[in-house]
Design a protein around this motif. Structure first.
Motif, PDB file in Angstrom:
ATOM      1  N   TYR A  19      -4.404   6.345  15.399  1.00 29.74           N
ATOM      2  CA  TYR A  19      -4.176   4.905  15.562  1.00 29.74           C
ATOM      3  C   TYR A  19      -3.048   4.402  14.663  1.00 29.74           C
ATOM      4  CZ  TYR A  19      -8.163   3.901  18.604  1.00 29.74           C
ATOM      5  OH  TYR A  19      -9.018   3.833  19.671  1.00 29.74           O
ATOM      6  N   LEU A  20      -3.034   4.817  13.402  1.00 33.89           N
ATOM      7  CA  LEU A  20      -1.998   4.317  12.495  1.00 33.89           C
ATOM      8  C   LEU A  20      -0.612   4.779  12.928  1.00 33.89           C
ATOM      9  CD1 LEU A  20      -3.787   4.661   9.036  1.00 33.89           C
ATOM     10  CD2 LEU A  20      -3.161   2.545  10.223  1.00 33.89           C
ATOM     11  N   VAL A  33      10.274   6.700   3.854  1.00 36.17           N
ATOM     12  CA  VAL A  33       8.913   6.380   3.431  1.00 36.17           C
ATOM     13  C   VAL A  33       7.927   7.196   4.265  1.00 36.17           C
ATOM     14  CG1 VAL A  33       7.192   4.579   3.076  1.00 36.17           C
ATOM     15  CG2 VAL A  33       9.638   4.025   2.914  1.00 36.17           C
ATOM     16  N   THR A  34       6.945   7.800   3.612  1.00 32.15           N
ATOM     17  CA  THR A  34       5.883   8.519   4.322  1.00 32.15           C
ATOM     18  C   THR A  34       4.524   8.045   3.831  1.00 32.15           C
ATOM     19  OG1 THR A  34       7.215  10.500   4.747  1.00 32.15           O
ATOM     20  CG2 THR A  34       4.830  10.768   4.762  1.00 32.15           C
ATOM     21  N   LEU A  35       3.651   7.758   4.800  1.00 29.39           N
ATOM     22  CA  LEU A  35       2.253   7.460   4.526  1.00 29.39           C
ATOM     23  C   LEU A  35       1.463   8.754   4.704  1.00 29.39           C
ATOM     24  CD1 LEU A  35      -0.217   5.632   4.074  1.00 29.39           C
ATOM     25  CD2 LEU A  35      -0.125   5.067   6.523  1.00 29.39           C
ATOM     26  N   HIS A  36       0.840   9.197   3.625  1.00 28.13           N
ATOM     27  CA  HIS A  36       0.106  10.468   3.626  1.00 28.13           C
ATOM     28  C   HIS A  36      -1.400  10.222   3.610  1.00 28.13           C
ATOM     29  CE1 HIS A  36       3.656  12.864   2.074  1.00 28.13           C
ATOM     30  NE2 HIS A  36       3.984  11.672   1.613  1.00 28.13           N
ATOM     31  N   GLY A  37      -2.135  11.040   4.330  1.00 29.38           N
ATOM     32  CA  GLY A  37      -3.559  11.131   4.094  1.00 29.38           C
ATOM     33  C   GLY A  37      -3.797  11.956   2.840  1.00 29.38           C
ATOM     34  N   ILE A  38      -4.724  11.521   2.000  1.00 27.87           N
ATOM     35  CA  ILE A  38      -5.097  12.274   0.794  1.00 27.87           C
ATOM     36  C   ILE A  38      -6.365  13.047   1.108  1.00 27.87           C
ATOM     37  CG2 ILE A  38      -5.970  12.026  -1.553  1.00 27.87           C
ATOM     38  CD1 ILE A  38      -3.979   9.789  -1.997  1.00 27.87           C
ATOM     39  N   ARG A  39      -6.320  14.350   0.921  1.00 25.38           N
ATOM     40  CA  ARG A  39      -7.377  15.205   1.470  1.00 25.38           C
ATOM     41  C   ARG A  39      -8.414  15.669   0.459  1.00 25.38           C
ATOM     42  NH1 ARG A  39      -6.568  20.699   0.508  1.00 25.38           N
ATOM     43  NH2 ARG A  39      -4.590  21.191  -0.508  1.00 25.38           N
ATOM     44  N   ASP A  52       8.551  12.647   0.570  1.00 26.25           N
ATOM     45  CA  ASP A  52       9.670  11.778   0.919  1.00 26.25           C
ATOM     46  C   ASP A  52      10.232  11.085  -0.323  1.00 26.25           C
ATOM     47  OD1 ASP A  52      11.433  10.464   2.653  1.00 26.25           O
ATOM     48  OD2 ASP A  52       9.847  10.096   4.128  1.00 26.25           O
ATOM     49  N   GLN A  53      11.169  10.188  -0.126  1.00 23.42           N
ATOM     50  CA  GLN A  53      11.700   9.400  -1.236  1.00 23.42           C
ATOM     51  C   GLN A  53      10.638   8.450  -1.782  1.00 23.42           C
ATOM     52  OE1 GLN A  53      15.583   7.574  -0.269  1.00 23.42           O
ATOM     53  NE2 GLN A  53      15.648   8.942   1.496  1.00 23.42           N
ATOM     54  N   ILE A  54       9.859   7.857  -0.880  1.00 20.30           N
ATOM     55  CA  ILE A  54       8.750   6.981  -1.255  1.00 20.30           C
ATOM     56  C   ILE A  54       7.495   7.509  -0.573  1.00 20.30           C
ATOM     57  CG2 ILE A  54       7.787   4.655  -1.072  1.00 20.30           C
ATOM     58  CD1 ILE A  54      10.657   3.595  -1.085  1.00 20.30           C
ATOM     59  N   ASN A  55       6.423   7.680  -1.351  1.00 17.93           N
ATOM     60  CA  ASN A  55       5.207   8.300  -0.833  1.00 17.93           C
ATOM     61  C   ASN A  55       3.992   7.425  -1.140  1.00 17.93           C
ATOM     62  OD1 ASN A  55       6.170  11.175   0.045  1.00 17.93           O
ATOM     63  ND2 ASN A  55       7.143  10.775  -1.937  1.00 17.93           N
ATOM     64  N   ILE A  56       3.321   7.042  -0.066  1.00 19.07           N
ATOM     65  CA  ILE A  56       2.109   6.225  -0.166  1.00 19.07           C
ATOM     66  C   ILE A  56       0.931   7.099   0.266  1.00 19.07           C
ATOM     67  CG2 ILE A  56       0.911   4.166   0.663  1.00 19.07           C
ATOM     68  CD1 ILE A  56       3.730   3.043   1.372  1.00 19.07           C
ATOM     69  N   GLY A  57      -0.097   7.157  -0.536  1.00 17.81           N
ATOM     70  CA  GLY A  57      -1.287   7.928  -0.198  1.00 17.81           C
ATOM     71  C   GLY A  57      -2.420   7.018   0.259  1.00 17.81           C
ATOM     72  N   TYR A  58      -3.227   7.508   1.202  1.00 15.39           N
ATOM     73  CA  TYR A  58      -4.395   6.778   1.702  1.00 15.39           C
ATOM     74  C   TYR A  58      -5.617   7.628   1.416  1.00 15.39           C
ATOM     75  CZ  TYR A  58      -6.854   3.604   4.989  1.00 15.39           C
ATOM     76  OH  TYR A  58      -7.682   2.668   5.577  1.00 15.39           O
ATOM     77  N   ALA A 327      -4.183  -3.163  10.117  1.00 13.49           N
ATOM     78  CA  ALA A 327      -4.062  -2.166   9.054  1.00 13.49           C
ATOM     79  C   ALA A 327      -2.638  -1.626   8.986  1.00 13.49           C
ATOM     80  CB  ALA A 327      -5.054  -1.028   9.305  1.00 13.49           C
ATOM     81  N   ALA A 328      -2.041  -1.347  10.146  1.00 11.79           N
ATOM     82  CA  ALA A 328      -0.661  -0.844  10.185  1.00 11.79           C
ATOM     83  C   ALA A 328       0.297  -1.858   9.580  1.00 11.79           C
ATOM     84  CB  ALA A 328      -0.265  -0.530  11.631  1.00 11.79           C
ATOM     85  N   ALA A 329       0.099  -3.138   9.875  1.00 12.18           N
ATOM     86  CA  ALA A 329       0.977  -4.179   9.334  1.00 12.18           C
ATOM     87  C   ALA A 329       0.884  -4.237   7.816  1.00 12.18           C
ATOM     88  CB  ALA A 329       0.615  -5.532   9.944  1.00 12.18           C
ATOM     89  N   GLN A 330      -0.323  -4.038   7.295  1.00 13.94           N
ATOM     90  CA  GLN A 330      -0.488  -4.041   5.837  1.00 13.94           C
ATOM     91  C   GLN A 330       0.243  -2.864   5.198  1.00 13.94           C
ATOM     92  OE1 GLN A 330      -4.603  -5.157   4.299  1.00 13.94           O
ATOM     93  NE2 GLN A 330      -5.040  -4.941   6.479  1.00 13.94           N
ATOM     94  N   PHE A 331       0.124  -1.692   5.808  1.00 14.74           N
ATOM     95  CA  PHE A 331       0.847  -0.524   5.290  1.00 14.74           C
ATOM     96  C   PHE A 331       2.361  -0.740   5.380  1.00 14.74           C
ATOM     97  CE2 PHE A 331      -3.123   1.996   6.032  1.00 14.74           C
ATOM     98  CZ  PHE A 331      -3.222   2.536   4.762  1.00 14.74           C
ATOM     99  N   HIS A 332       2.800  -1.301   6.492  1.00 19.37           N
ATOM    100  CA  HIS A 332       4.231  -1.506   6.696  1.00 19.37           C
ATOM    101  C   HIS A 332       4.779  -2.506   5.675  1.00 19.37           C
ATOM    102  CE1 HIS A 332       7.927  -2.943   8.695  1.00 19.37           C
ATOM    103  NE2 HIS A 332       7.989  -1.710   9.189  1.00 19.37           N
TER     104      HIS A 332
END
Length: 344
Positions: A19-20, A33-39, A52-58, A327-332
């Motif tokens: 979905y995301l 920018v990359t949104l990563h799942g944290i496992r 990536d240059q900028i990395n966001i973890g979920y 949720a996607a808008a918040q991440f973006h």
């Protein structure tokens, strides 16, 4: 903005990733920018090579003690760590993570919406969902349902408990409420054996196989109330929220990740808990509901079916506020702020 998460329709990470990725693809591109799942509880990305240059973890975690060993180091590695619940965010902050916030998972309202109970009209059906493991609390369900089913001949238990991960199944050996001895084998056979060994008659149980997310609506609709006495939830519990979106009331714990969505208006919240110190492959503090209180709420639900319908409508309205596009808008928005900060 890239998405580095699993894809699929039969487990939580796959649903979230699918979905995301779809919703973020509709938004303005954000290169670098990359949104990563944290496992893992060590707060590692699913795919370390996609950096990536900028990395966001979920992240979603329940091992609230073990995670503190890794939080400060993770804070230095990640540009931002987004928690799947305010409970997880709180523990990240305790561990020294400052660049963090909470974004809840969405619910697809085109798939999950209120509808009639088309089958089993003469039976009072309790739905219990989530992979069979200690954290999800199916031992609490079994202990409470044994008594409740002895009192009411028209009660059925509908279980979506399929678990693809044997190490997770094995955690149920820690339960003090049921007899469970882990063995290798087919999951549904193990579940049937466990139910039978603990006094639940199998002719009054519907054991669902592993189902695609899109098949679950009819399972939800063909029940009267959901039972989610989960000890620990790192997120807002996708299965429970989908169930509520179908206009059904839940009897649910209102601690940990559930606290972000469960209210007295949309559910029958459990209120009596004791701290539960979990230690298996990792360690955390959870909250165990009272079996006696679960039985009391089951009896209340059985006797107040009109109230269930009203609470179910409120539940559906509340879950309609949880969207994957939101949720996607918040991440973006977060990614755009980090990109602008990096540029300036």
């Amino acid at each position: 903005m890239q998405i580095s998460m699993p894809r699929g329709a039969a487990h939580g990470w796959g649903v979230a990733g699918t979905y995301l990725a779809s919703e973020i693809a509709r938004l303005e591109p954000l290169p670098g920018v990359t949104l990563h799942g944290i496992r893992t509880v060590a707060l590692d990305p699913f795919d370390p090579q996609v950096w990536d240059q900028i990395n966001i973890g979920y992240c979603f975690f329940e091992d609230t003690i073990t995670v503190l060993e890794y939080a400060r180091q993770a804070a230095q590695r990640w540009d931002y760590i987004v928690a799947g619940s305010s409970w997880c965010e709180q523990h990240l902050r305790i561990g020294g993570v400052r660049n963090t916030t909470t974004i809840l998972q969405g619910v697809d309202s085109s798939l999950f919406y209120p509808g009639p109970k088309r089958n089993l009209a003469e039976r009072f059906v309790i739905f219990s969902g989530g992979k069979f493991e200690l954290r999800k609390g199916q031992d609490l369900v079994i202990a409470a349902m044994k008594t409740f089913m002895e009192r009411h001949d028209d009660v059925l238990l509908s279980c979506a408990w399929y678990n693809q991960w044997p190490f997770s199944l094995a955690t149920m050996e820690l339960s003090k409420l049921i007899n469970y001895r882990h063995r290798e084998g087919a999951c549904l056979e193990i579940l049937a054996e466990t139910l039978s060994a603990n006094g639940i008659p199998l002719d009054r149980v519907i054991l669902h196989p592993l189902l695609d997310n899109q098949q679950m609506r009819q399972v939800y609709h063909n029940s009267d109330v959901g039972l989610f006495p989960n000890r620990g939830e790192g997120g807002n519990n996708l299965v429970m929220c989908e169930y509520m979106a179908c206009g059904r009331t839940v009897i649910a714990s209102d601690m940990t990740g559930h606290a972000d969505v469960i209210t007295a208006g949309n559910a029958l919240p459990l209120t009596s808990y004791r701290p539960f110190h979990y230690r298996h492959h990792a360690e955390g503090i959870w909250f165990e509901p009272s079996v006696d209180e679960i039985i009391e709420y089951l009896e209340y639900a059985y006797s107040h079916r009109n109230e269930l319908r009203l609470k179910g409508l409120q539940a559906a309205a509340d879950m309609a506020q949880l969207t994957w596009s939101g949720a996607a808008a918040q991440f973006h928005s977060l990614a755009a702020k980090l990109s602008n900060k990096r540029l300036h």
